[in-house]
Design a protein around this motif. Structure first.
Motif, mmCIF file in Angstrom:
data_model
loop_
_atom_site.group_PDB
_atom_site.id
_atom_site.type_symbol
_atom_site.label_atom_id
_atom_site.label_comp_id
_atom_site.label_asym_id
_atom_site.label_seq_id
_atom_site.Cartn_x
_atom_site.Cartn_y
_atom_site.Cartn_z
ATOM 1 N N ARG A 72 1.298 -9.216 -3.468
ATOM 2 C CA ARG A 72 0.790 -7.840 -3.514
ATOM 3 C C ARG A 72 1.218 -7.038 -2.283
ATOM 4 N NH1 ARG A 72 -0.914 -5.886 -8.449
ATOM 5 N NH2 ARG A 72 -2.213 -7.415 -9.533
ATOM 6 N N LEU A 99 2.002 -5.693 -12.897
ATOM 7 C CA LEU A 99 3.050 -6.011 -11.929
ATOM 8 C C LEU A 99 3.957 -7.071 -12.551
ATOM 9 C CD1 LEU A 99 2.549 -6.651 -8.145
ATOM 10 C CD2 LEU A 99 3.957 -8.184 -9.490
ATOM 11 N N TYR A 120 4.822 -6.122 -2.610
ATOM 12 C CA TYR A 120 4.951 -5.051 -3.612
ATOM 13 C C TYR A 120 4.593 -3.693 -3.015
ATOM 14 C CZ TYR A 120 4.050 -2.417 -7.911
ATOM 15 O OH TYR A 120 4.038 -1.467 -8.903
ATOM 16 N N ASP A 121 3.538 -3.657 -2.198
ATOM 17 C CA ASP A 121 3.146 -2.396 -1.545
ATOM 18 C C ASP A 121 4.242 -1.893 -0.615
ATOM 19 O OD1 ASP A 121 0.742 -2.426 -2.887
ATOM 20 O OD2 ASP A 121 -0.386 -3.329 -1.231
ATOM 21 N N GLN A 139 -6.664 -7.508 -8.147
ATOM 22 C CA GLN A 139 -6.119 -6.158 -8.174
ATOM 23 C C GLN A 139 -5.544 -5.750 -9.524
ATOM 24 O OE1 GLN A 139 -3.799 -4.958 -4.703
ATOM 25 N NE2 GLN A 139 -4.383 -6.849 -3.653
#
Length: 464
Positions: A366, A198, A369-370, A244
């Motif tokens: 995160r 990422l 980002y999802d 992750q």
């Protein structure tokens, strides 16, 4: 990248270390200017010598200074890099000749017990090569005369680096990458390659605590920090891992208003910061919570939105805020008023200095980002679309109602939707905002940029 052999470029200021770094990595990755002390933080890149990947580290100039000063902190960072090196390129300026500082740090390097290759840079032409021989007196072996600016001797330098590194087999990851490229050349699917990390950039105004935040996330003093504003000049990328997977974290120079940017070096720093923002997937916008939301913070947020990146608002120095409830509400009100296009942007309050609240940041990144990657099923999307039109039909334009027929999601990253209908080019902006806000609320897309594109149906009876 951590398993690769490490080559560290060291030497006093203004001997051309960053120019050598750029030559080795094959692109202008580090800032270069005819000013001593441009490089302050360690800059990392990857090069290939004789088919073997190596890790190159550019360091700040070695100078004698008290530990609590800026130059003392820069030297400590360079010394830390040397301690982990498989090979040190000790650079001198052949044009100006040896200096007492060169001799001092050559003696220091001998005591470190690391392999050293002596590089005499700025040795253009015959006179430069002859002047480089003066470096024999340092006792570090035969100096290699090069001119990084003109590309002279760089091939010999890469050959010497390959000779001096310990032998090793090609890592399995590289072999797999080569097989994948051959397969792709034969028509295999692109998605057989493993996903990359990422890409996360940290941006903000000077002295907001960006470098302190990066150090806290890494758990080490990787970046030089201090009370002086504008310490970070270049964009520095490091690797980080959470539960992750890997994250490529980029610290950037502080962004000020254009009217206040005068020096060429600062313009280069700002350009590097904006380029890092454009290459990122998620951007952490760091604010000094004690100062609230500044107009320049809003300008940076608008730039993030225009580039289509998802954003997390980071309120640093939260431990120094006295009335936290009032401060949070004031920031929330300012954001909702001035950044309506990023409604619902996630906010995390913490102290990078003490670490309080920092554990909430990466999980929030995160989640953002999802959301940025989210896709909505076409059936659900059009049921929502019919409901929105029934609740609030499109307005009349020139006495005729616009007909909106259906909507589809063209892509994610950021979520992009296309509305089809007749005369969509005349759809008012307030109705477009109505649809965007409905998308954000119905399909849980807070904070992320949403693109709404309009496509008009062709008229078969129109004259060509």
């Amino acid at each position: 990248m951590d398993a690769l052999p490490v080559v560290v470029i060291a030497g006093r200021p203004n001997v051309g270390k960053s120019t050598i770094f750029n030559r080795l990595v094959g692109r202008r990755q580090a800032l270069v200017a005819d000013t001593p002390g441009v490089t302050r933080d360690r800059k990392e890149g990857q090069a290939t010598v004789r088919g073997r990947a190596i890790r190159i580290i550019d360091t700040a100039g070695l100078e004698e200074a008290a530990p609590d000063t800026l130059y003392g902190r820069m030297r400590a960072s360079s010394e830390s890099a040397v301690a982990d090196a498989d090979l040190v390129l000790f650079c001198i300026d052949a044009r100006s000749g040896l200096t007492p500082a060169d001799e001092h740090f050559a003696n220091w390097l001998r005591r470190q017990g690391r392999p050293v290759l002596l590089v005499a840079n700025k040795a253009e032409g015959r006179q430069g090569a002859a002047a480089a021989m003066e470096a024999f007196s340092l006792g570090l072996g035969t100096p290699l005369a090069i001119s990084a600016e003109h590309g002279e001797g760089v091939a010999d330098l890469m050959s010497e680096i390959a000779d001096r590194l310990p032998p090793t087999d090609l890592p399995p990851v590289q072999k797999a990458t080569r097989r994948t490229r051959r397969e792709q050349a034969e028509g295999e699917e692109e998605d057989v390659r493993p996903p990359g990390p990422l890409r996360l950039a940290i941006v903000g105004r000077p002295n907001a605590g960006k470098s302190t935040l990066l150090n806290r996330l890494l758990g080490e003093e990787r970046m030089i920090t201090g009370p002086e504003p504008g310490l970070t000049r270049d964009s520095i990328a490091v690797m980080l891992h959470d539960d992750q997977g890997p994250i490529q974290l980029v610290d950037t120079a502080g962004l000020r208003r254009k009217a206040r940017i005068d020096e060429t070096l600062e313009k280069m720093s700002v350009s590097a910061s904006i380029e890092a923002l454009k290459m990122a997937e998620v951007v952490i916008l760091v604010l000094d919570a004690t100062l609230g939301v500044h107009e320049q913070d809003l300008q940076i947020a608008r730039l993030i939105e225009r580039e289509g990146r998802c954003c997390v608002l980071a309120l640093n120095k939260w431990d120094a805020v006295e009335d936290r409830a009032a401060t949070r509400q004031a920031i929330k009100d300012r954001i909702e008023t001035s950044l309506a296009q990023m409604r619902g942007i996630p906010v995390v309050a913490f102290s990078a200095m003490t670490g309080a609240g920092i554990n909430k940041l990466l999980p929030t990144v995160r989640r953002a980002y999802d959301i940025w990657n989210r896709r909505v099923a076409t059936g659900a999307l059009n049921r929502w679309f019919e409901m929105m039109i029934e609740r609030h039909p499109p307005p009349l334009v020139d006495g005729r109602r616009l007909k909106l027929r259906y909507v589809t999601q063209a892509k994610a990253r950021p979520p992009t939707f296309i509305v089809f209908g007749t005369r969509t080019d005349q759809l008012p902006e307030d109705y477009q905002r109505y649809l965007v806000n409905g998308l954000r609320e119905t399909f849980d897309l807070p904070g992320t940029p949403i693109r709404l594109l309009l496509r008009a149906s062709s008229n078969p009876y129109a004259k060509s």
